[in-house]
Design a protein around this motif. Structure first.
Motif, short mmCIF file in Angstrom:
data_model
loop_
_atom_site.label_atom_id
_atom_site.label_comp_id
_atom_site.label_asym_id
_atom_site.label_seq_id
_atom_site.Cartn_x
_atom_site.Cartn_y
_atom_site.Cartn_z
N SER A 159 0.82 -1.21 0.00
CA SER A 159 0.00 0.00 0.00
C SER A 159 0.85 1.26 0.00
CB SER A 159 -0.95 0.00 1.21
OG SER A 159 -0.21 0.01 2.42
N SER A 160 2.00 1.20 0.66
CA SER A 160 2.89 2.36 0.71
C SER A 160 3.87 2.41 -0.46
CB SER A 160 3.68 2.35 2.02
OG SER A 160 2.82 2.48 3.14
N PHE A 161 4.10 1.25 -1.08
CA PHE A 161 5.07 1.16 -2.18
C PHE A 161 4.38 0.50 -3.37
CE2 PHE A 161 7.44 1.29 1.77
CZ PHE A 161 8.44 2.23 1.50
N PRO A 162 3.73 1.29 -4.22
CA PRO A 162 2.87 0.76 -5.29
C PRO A 162 3.58 -0.08 -6.34
CG PRO A 162 3.17 3.14 -5.51
CD PRO A 162 3.69 2.77 -4.16
N LEU A 163 4.91 0.04 -6.48
CA LEU A 163 5.62 -0.79 -7.45
C LEU A 163 6.02 -2.14 -6.86
CD1 LEU A 163 7.98 1.83 -9.18
CD2 LEU A 163 5.61 1.23 -9.71
N SER A 164 5.75 -2.33 -5.60
CA SER A 164 6.08 -3.59 -4.93
C SER A 164 5.00 -4.64 -5.20
CB SER A 164 6.20 -3.37 -3.42
OG SER A 164 6.35 -4.60 -2.74
N GLY A 165 5.45 -5.85 -5.44
CA GLY A 165 4.51 -6.96 -5.62
C GLY A 165 4.22 -7.69 -4.33
N GLY A 166 4.84 -7.24 -3.24
CA GLY A 166 4.64 -7.92 -1.96
C GLY A 166 5.23 -9.32 -1.95
N SER A 167 6.29 -9.52 -2.70
CA SER A 167 6.87 -10.86 -2.87
C SER A 167 7.66 -11.33 -1.65
CB SER A 167 7.82 -10.86 -4.08
OG SER A 167 8.94 -10.01 -3.83
N LYS A 168 7.99 -10.38 -0.77
CA LYS A 168 8.87 -10.68 0.38
C LYS A 168 10.21 -11.22 -0.11
CE LYS A 168 7.02 -11.86 4.32
NZ LYS A 168 6.32 -12.54 5.42
N LYS A 189 21.45 -7.56 5.17
CA LYS A 189 20.69 -8.74 5.58
C LYS A 189 20.18 -8.60 7.00
CE LYS A 189 22.84 -12.19 2.53
NZ LYS A 189 23.69 -13.42 2.48
N SER A 190 20.98 -8.02 7.88
CA SER A 190 20.57 -7.83 9.26
C SER A 190 19.39 -6.87 9.35
CB SER A 190 21.75 -7.30 10.08
OG SER A 190 21.37 -7.06 11.43
N GLY A 191 19.40 -5.80 8.54
CA GLY A 191 18.29 -4.86 8.54
C GLY A 191 17.01 -5.48 8.03
N VAL A 192 17.12 -6.30 6.99
CA VAL A 192 15.94 -7.01 6.47
C VAL A 192 15.36 -7.91 7.55
CG1 VAL A 192 15.17 -8.74 4.81
CG2 VAL A 192 16.71 -6.92 4.07
N LYS A 193 16.23 -8.66 8.20
CA LYS A 193 15.79 -9.61 9.23
C LYS A 193 15.14 -8.90 10.41
CE LYS A 193 17.53 -13.37 12.17
NZ LYS A 193 18.74 -14.15 12.58
N ALA A 194 15.62 -7.70 10.74
CA ALA A 194 15.06 -6.95 11.86
C ALA A 194 13.60 -6.61 11.64
CB ALA A 194 15.87 -5.68 12.10
N VAL A 195 13.22 -6.42 10.38
CA VAL A 195 11.83 -6.09 10.04
C VAL A 195 10.98 -7.34 9.89
CG1 VAL A 195 10.33 -5.02 8.30
CG2 VAL A 195 12.48 -3.91 8.95
N ASP A 196 11.53 -8.31 9.12
CA ASP A 196 10.76 -9.54 8.85
C ASP A 196 11.74 -10.66 8.48
OD1 ASP A 196 9.15 -11.60 7.92
OD2 ASP A 196 7.76 -10.27 6.89
N PRO A 197 11.99 -11.59 9.40
CA PRO A 197 12.95 -12.67 9.13
C PRO A 197 12.57 -13.57 7.97
CG PRO A 197 12.44 -12.51 11.47
CD PRO A 197 11.45 -11.64 10.76
N SER A 198 11.31 -13.52 7.54
CA SER A 198 10.88 -14.40 6.45
C SER A 198 11.18 -13.83 5.07
CB SER A 198 9.38 -14.69 6.56
OG SER A 198 8.61 -13.53 6.29
N VAL A 199 11.64 -12.58 4.98
CA VAL A 199 11.96 -11.99 3.68
C VAL A 199 13.23 -12.64 3.13
CG1 VAL A 199 12.66 -9.88 2.48
CG2 VAL A 199 10.85 -9.80 4.20
N LYS A 200 13.17 -13.05 1.87
CA LYS A 200 14.30 -13.70 1.20
C LYS A 200 15.24 -12.65 0.62
CE LYS A 200 15.32 -17.10 -2.45
NZ LYS A 200 14.70 -17.98 -3.49
#
Length: 344
Positions: A159-168, A189-200
């Motif tokens: 919703s905040s990033f319209p070009l995102s497909g929400g693919s994680k 990688k550490s920053g990504v994990k801090a928000v959502d560890p499931s993001v690839k």
């Protein structure tokens, strides 16, 4: 895009004062009669990388405005022999300080500095252990941590990033598989994990800092695999990754310099490595006789050596997300979050 190779710039008029030998610890640099210094900047390639070398040159431009004498020697992008020749040509005592940097120059400076013990050097983005070299490093893992937070937000908040497909799914492209680049990747990688560890997190290396076509291809591959954001830490090669973001209608994050306007609407932010600012501070210290040769000064979030900038990005990152990233930044500064490093 590809950059054309430039021939070295011939050295300009030099000061007459010779340098005195520098032992370890604090050492002063000779100056002209007005107290200003003469500074030669040796680039391991051409300017125009829209990255670290351009940032360093902005520092030299500021020093010139301040009244110092400056000269920049450029070279071919993949010609270490030329880099060494340029470095040694300005190491014969006619310049107060010789500035150079990047891990590509480490072996050259390590070999040349002992041959010119009376020459003072400032070496940025890596360390050379020599009594006449003042080294500057950057906590790129800390700045990249913030880039990782942003990337994770973008791939999980359609919703905040319209070009995102929400693919994680996000990606990071390194120039060469070396410790300093891996430090970017570890922080990201550490920053990504801090928000959502499931993001690839997809990872690849171009194998060069000057192959924009290959940078484009690697970023395109990541977007084809579903990445919503690619963070480029590949110097000139990474400019191709920014083009790939536009062509895929996705997002990218720039590095070293503010690259937000290169592909307007597609570059969320840029992780700045404030090379130019650090060089101005180092020269100011040298002018006062306070620059510590034989030692290393490190710049991170706490002393504004690295940063994540949203300037000139067209307002594509919502303020609540920026505020959230600022909260993470403060936690790093306060020591509540320790960002991992790949440099040991």
């Amino acid at each position: 895009m590809k950059f054309s190779s430039l021939s070295p710039v011939a050295a300009t008029a030099a000061v007459a004062l010779m340098l005195t030998a520098c032992s370890g610890g604090t050492a002063s640099s000779p100056s002209n009669t007005d107290g200003k210094l003469s500074i030669a900047n040796v680039v391991a390639g051409p300017l125009g990388d829209q990255s670290m070398y351009d940032s360093a040159q902005r520092g030299l431009d500021k020093l010139k405005t301040d009244g110092h004498q400056t000269n920049t020697l450029q070279a071919d992008a993949n010609n270490p022999t030329q880099w060494k020749a340029n470095l040694e040509s300005v190491s014969v005592g006619k310049w107060s300080i010789v500035v150079t940097g990047s891990s590509q120059m480490t072996d050259i400076v390590t070999g040349s500095a002992p041959k010119f013990p009376n020459q003072h050097y400032i070496f940025y983005d890596a360390v050379v252990d020599a009594p006449n070299v003042a080294s500057i490093t950057y906590k790129q893992n800390e700045g990249s941590f913030l880039a990782g937070v942003l990337a994770a937000e973008a791939t999980t908040d359609k919703s905040s990033f319209p070009l995102s497909g929400g693919s994680k799914t996000v990606g990071v492209i390194g120039g060469v598989d070396i410790p300093v680049i891996n430090d970017f990747i570890a922080g990201f990688k550490s920053g990504v994990k801090a928000v959502d560890p499931s993001v690839k997190v997809l990872t690849s290396y171009v194998g060069s800092f000057s192959d924009s076509a290959k940078g484009y291809d690697q970023a395109k591959s990541m977007y084809d695999q579903g990445a919503d954001v690619v963070f480029q830490v590949a110097g000139g090669s990474g400019v191709g990754a920014l083009q790939a973001a536009k062509d895929a209608n996705k997002y990218a994050i720039g590095v070293d310099s503010n690259q937000n306007a290169i592909q307007k609407g597609h570059v969320l932010a840029s992780m700045l490595k404030e090379v130019g600012n650090s060089l101005v501070q180092a020269i100011d210290a040298a002018q006062k006789g306070d620059l510590a040769y034989g030692k290393t000064t490190s710049y991170g979030l706490k002393n504004n050596g690295v940063a994540l900038t949203f300037d000139n990005n067209g307002g594509i990152v919502p303020q609540p997300v920026i505020d959230k990233i600022d909260q993470y930044k403060q936690q790093v500064i306060d020591g509540k979050i320790t960002v991992p490093t790949a440099k040991g």
